[in-house]
Design a protein around this motif. Structure first.
Motif, mmCIF file in Angstrom:
data_model
loop_
_atom_site.group_PDB
_atom_site.id
_atom_site.type_symbol
_atom_site.label_atom_id
_atom_site.label_comp_id
_atom_site.label_asym_id
_atom_site.label_seq_id
_atom_site.Cartn_x
_atom_site.Cartn_y
_atom_site.Cartn_z
ATOM 1 N N ALA A 78 41.684 44.792 26.040
ATOM 2 C CA ALA A 78 42.330 45.282 27.261
ATOM 3 C C ALA A 78 41.285 45.583 28.321
ATOM 4 O O ALA A 78 40.110 45.787 28.017
ATOM 5 C CB ALA A 78 43.139 46.540 26.961
ATOM 6 N N THR A 80 41.154 47.170 32.772
ATOM 7 C CA THR A 80 41.865 47.706 33.937
ATOM 8 C C THR A 80 41.027 47.461 35.181
ATOM 9 O O THR A 80 39.815 47.687 35.165
ATOM 10 C CB THR A 80 42.123 49.214 33.769
ATOM 11 O OG1 THR A 80 42.887 49.421 32.576
ATOM 12 C CG2 THR A 80 42.883 49.778 34.956
ATOM 13 N N ASP A 110 49.381 35.412 35.796
ATOM 14 C CA ASP A 110 50.016 35.825 37.047
ATOM 15 C C ASP A 110 50.820 34.656 37.614
ATOM 16 O O ASP A 110 50.893 33.594 37.011
ATOM 17 C CB ASP A 110 48.981 36.337 38.058
ATOM 18 C CG ASP A 110 47.973 35.267 38.459
ATOM 19 O OD1 ASP A 110 48.008 34.167 37.887
ATOM 20 O OD2 ASP A 110 47.143 35.550 39.334
ATOM 21 N N ASP A 134 49.756 44.760 41.718
ATOM 22 C CA ASP A 134 49.629 45.612 40.540
ATOM 23 C C ASP A 134 50.602 45.151 39.458
ATOM 24 O O ASP A 134 51.574 44.455 39.726
ATOM 25 C CB ASP A 134 49.867 47.088 40.905
ATOM 26 C CG ASP A 134 51.248 47.340 41.466
ATOM 27 O OD1 ASP A 134 52.045 47.973 40.749
ATOM 28 O OD2 ASP A 134 51.533 46.890 42.600
ATOM 29 N N GLY A 135 50.300 45.501 38.228
ATOM 30 C CA GLY A 135 51.136 45.123 37.091
ATOM 31 C C GLY A 135 50.286 44.952 35.849
ATOM 32 O O GLY A 135 49.076 45.198 35.845
ATOM 33 N N VAL A 136 50.929 44.519 34.774
ATOM 34 C CA VAL A 136 50.227 44.238 33.520
ATOM 35 C C VAL A 136 50.320 42.741 33.282
ATOM 36 O O VAL A 136 51.408 42.161 33.298
ATOM 37 C CB VAL A 136 50.845 45.026 32.340
ATOM 38 C CG1 VAL A 136 50.149 44.659 31.032
ATOM 39 C CG2 VAL A 136 50.751 46.528 32.593
ATOM 40 N N TYR A 137 49.184 42.115 33.089
ATOM 41 C CA TYR A 137 49.089 40.668 32.928
ATOM 42 C C TYR A 137 48.515 40.352 31.549
ATOM 43 O O TYR A 137 47.558 40.993 31.115
ATOM 44 C CB TYR A 137 48.188 40.062 34.009
ATOM 45 C CG TYR A 137 48.694 40.333 35.403
ATOM 46 C CD1 TYR A 137 49.601 39.479 36.001
ATOM 47 C CD2 TYR A 137 48.270 41.452 36.113
ATOM 48 C CE1 TYR A 137 50.077 39.720 37.282
ATOM 49 C CE2 TYR A 137 48.736 41.709 37.393
ATOM 50 C CZ TYR A 137 49.641 40.837 37.971
ATOM 51 O OH TYR A 137 50.111 41.075 39.231
ATOM 52 N N THR A 138 49.104 39.375 30.888
ATOM 53 C CA THR A 138 48.583 38.908 29.608
ATOM 54 C C THR A 138 47.750 37.660 29.868
ATOM 55 O O THR A 138 48.279 36.627 30.278
ATOM 56 C CB THR A 138 49.718 38.595 28.618
ATOM 57 O OG1 THR A 138 50.485 39.782 28.414
ATOM 58 C CG2 THR A 138 49.164 38.119 27.294
ATOM 59 N N GLU A 156 45.117 42.142 27.537
ATOM 60 C CA GLU A 156 46.070 42.784 28.445
ATOM 61 C C GLU A 156 45.297 43.386 29.611
ATOM 62 O O GLU A 156 44.476 44.284 29.422
ATOM 63 C CB GLU A 156 46.859 43.881 27.723
ATOM 64 C CG GLU A 156 47.795 43.363 26.653
ATOM 65 C CD GLU A 156 48.927 42.512 27.195
ATOM 66 O OE1 GLU A 156 49.447 42.812 28.284
ATOM 67 O OE2 GLU A 156 49.296 41.536 26.520
ATOM 68 N N THR A 158 45.497 45.470 33.008
ATOM 69 C CA THR A 158 46.304 46.369 33.837
ATOM 70 C C THR A 158 45.686 46.397 35.229
ATOM 71 O O THR A 158 44.507 46.725 35.384
ATOM 72 C CB THR A 158 46.337 47.786 33.237
ATOM 73 O OG1 THR A 158 46.887 47.709 31.921
ATOM 74 C CG2 THR A 158 47.171 48.722 34.088
ATOM 75 N N THR A 160 45.971 48.281 38.652
ATOM 76 C CA THR A 160 46.538 49.512 39.206
ATOM 77 C C THR A 160 46.818 49.354 40.700
ATOM 78 O O THR A 160 46.125 48.609 41.406
ATOM 79 C CB THR A 160 45.579 50.700 38.992
ATOM 80 O OG1 THR A 160 44.332 50.407 39.613
ATOM 81 C CG2 THR A 160 45.380 50.967 37.506
#
Length: 176
Positions: A78, A80, A110, A134-138, A156, A158, A160
């Motif tokens: 992960a 951020t 995305d 912003d969002g959570v992207y795999t 993952e 994140t 912000t």
């Protein structure tokens, strides 16, 4: 002696502690193949009497099949970043097939990055991308070798939210 079938030869050890009735030892040897494939292994055995009499060795040959192994990827689980920032992806891989060639691809997760994009052929690998929302992207990284081995790893990301900034600008309006 042993001929491993890939151009390498060596000596075998005899483990006489494993003797059973009619068998006076077990031959021990270890070899790592650089590439998958089928190899003919040839073992030649002599005893002291055969060597003294200059006799030909007892020879046995058998085939082994070395299966391709998929590359193993190392990638952070992960990360951020702030909205609008660039994410610097980095990772590495190892492959037991040291003669294999590789292609590393990434799906950024995305709206712009739905198709895999090649980011290299060597380990370590790196790529970067800006994320404007912003969002959570795999993020999915795949490493494929030239013999059909393939593995994937996910990260993952994140992103912000960044609050908008209002600038103190001058505006002019024309009246009708």
């Amino acid at each position: 002696t042993i001929d491993w079938g890939d151009g390498n030869t060596g000596e075998l050890e005899i483990d006489s502690s494993s003797s059973v009735e009619g068998v006076f030892g077990v031959l021990l040897g270890k070899h790592t193949y650089a590439e998958n494939g089928e190899y003919a292994i040839t073992i030649s055995l002599w005893d002291d009497d055969m060597l003294a009499a200059e006799e030909e060795p007892v020879v046995t040959t058998f085939d082994v099949f070395v299966a391709n192994q998929a590359p193993v990827i190392t990638l952070a689980a992960a990360a951020t970043i702030a909205e609008g920032a660039t994410f610097d992806l980095s990772g590495s891989f190892v492959d037991a097939g040291v003669l294999d060639t590789h292609v590393v691809t990434v799906v950024w997760g995305d709206e712009e990055g739905g198709d895999p994009v090649s980011i290299g052929t060597l380990s370590p690998f790196a790529g970067s991308r800006s994320f404007g929302q912003d969002g959570v992207y795999t993020i999915i990284v795949t490493v494929a070798d030239d013999d059909g081995g393939e593995s994937s790893a996910k990260l993952e990301l994140t992103v912000t939210n960044v609050a908008p900034i209002a600038n103190d600008d001058e505006f002019t309006m024309a009246e009708d």
